[in-house]
Write a protein that holds these residues in place. Structure first.
Motif, PDB file in Angstrom:
ATOM      1  N   TRP A 136      40.314  40.193  30.951  1.00 50.11           N
ATOM      2  CA  TRP A 136      39.720  39.021  31.439  1.00 50.11           C
ATOM      3  C   TRP A 136      40.843  37.722  31.237  1.00 50.11           C
ATOM      4  CZ3 TRP A 136      35.198  39.591  33.496  1.00 50.11           C
ATOM      5  CH2 TRP A 136      34.244  40.860  32.868  1.00 50.11           C
ATOM      6  N   GLU A 171      40.736  35.546  34.254  1.00 53.89           N
ATOM      7  CA  GLU A 171      39.535  35.514  34.908  1.00 53.89           C
ATOM      8  C   GLU A 171      39.220  34.115  35.423  1.00 53.89           C
ATOM      9  OE1 GLU A 171      34.795  35.661  33.543  1.00 53.89           O
ATOM     10  OE2 GLU A 171      36.347  35.377  32.150  1.00 53.89           O
ATOM     11  N   LYS A 217      39.559  44.331  33.652  1.00 52.21           N
ATOM     12  CA  LYS A 217      39.095  43.101  34.508  1.00 52.21           C
ATOM     13  C   LYS A 217      39.893  42.027  34.227  1.00 52.21           C
ATOM     14  CE  LYS A 217      34.200  44.343  35.088  1.00 52.21           C
ATOM     15  NZ  LYS A 217      34.257  44.700  36.538  1.00 52.21           N
ATOM     16  N   THR A 228      39.786  39.534  36.971  1.00 52.61           N
ATOM     17  CA  THR A 228      38.676  39.132  37.933  1.00 52.61           C
ATOM     18  C   THR A 228      38.460  37.786  38.463  1.00 52.61           C
ATOM     19  OG1 THR A 228      37.649  40.790  36.533  1.00 52.61           O
ATOM     20  CG2 THR A 228      36.199  39.007  37.526  1.00 52.61           C
TER      21      THR A 228
END
Length: 204
Positions: A115, A118, A138, A141
């Protein structure tokens, strides 16, 4: 001062028959990077942020101090130089108009945590240093507009599950010339259609 040194030196008086005079001076310095004592800067006109004076673990606050509460929307690029910790990631979500993040001159970590970027929707160019060995799940993301990723690692970083989720297959991945074939055959990285040799002007 904590980061200082005291030096004693002699000066010669104008009259040659007088003895030298002893003087003492105190010089301040940055023990981490003594050759680069310049402070962190933010140019509100261009949106450029340069952070090269911070303690590992305090990057987020260092950016906040130099940018200020009112400057978040003005930030267009962030260059970080120095030693980081994995906890220093995650700062990008505050700067919704930031299109470039350059971490190529950072050390102190081997993993880009999950993340990390993110929600960095405006991010178009990302530079990661040679010490990166793994990218967490991720990490990108919401980074729907990334066009170029510059990876200085000569060995392709391993990828956790969904590490590259959010990146389009047409993203240009720039790597050292010696590593092009390695990335082209590495798990996850081979899915990108544009793996290119990094320009020599970018090799640091």
């Amino acid at each position: 001062p904590k980061n200082s040194t005291t030096t004693s030196f002699a000066t010669l008086p104008r009259c040659s028959n007088l003895p030298p005079r002893r003087k003492t001076a105190t010089f301040t310095y940055n023990p981490i990077s003594p050759g680069e004592p310049s402070p962190n800067v933010f140019n509100a006109a261009t949106g450029e942020v340069i952070i090269d004076n911070f303690e590992p673990g305090s990057l987020n606050s260092a950016i906040r101090v130099v940018v200020g509460e009112a400057g978040d929307s003005l930030v267009k690029s962030i260059l970080v130089i120095g030693r980081m910790r994995s906890s220093d990631f995650g700062f990008s979500y505050r700067y919704r108009n930031c299109s470039q993040i350059d971490l190529s001159r950072t050390t102190g970590y081997t993993e880009v945590p999950s993340w990390s970027f993110e929600g960095a929707e405006a991010l178009r160019q990302l530079y990661l240093p040679m010490n990166v060995e793994n990218i967490g799940g991720k990490a990108f993301t919401g980074c729907t507009n990334i066009q170029d990723i510059y990876l200085y690692a000569t060995v392709p970083p391993t990828l956790d599950e969904d590490a590259l989720d959010g990146l389009g297959k047409n993203v240009r991945v720039h790597v050292p010339s010696s590593a092009v074939s390695l990335y082209a055959n590495a798990d996850g990285w081979r899915n990108f259609t544009n793996i290119e040799e990094m320009e020599k002007t970018l090799i640091r």
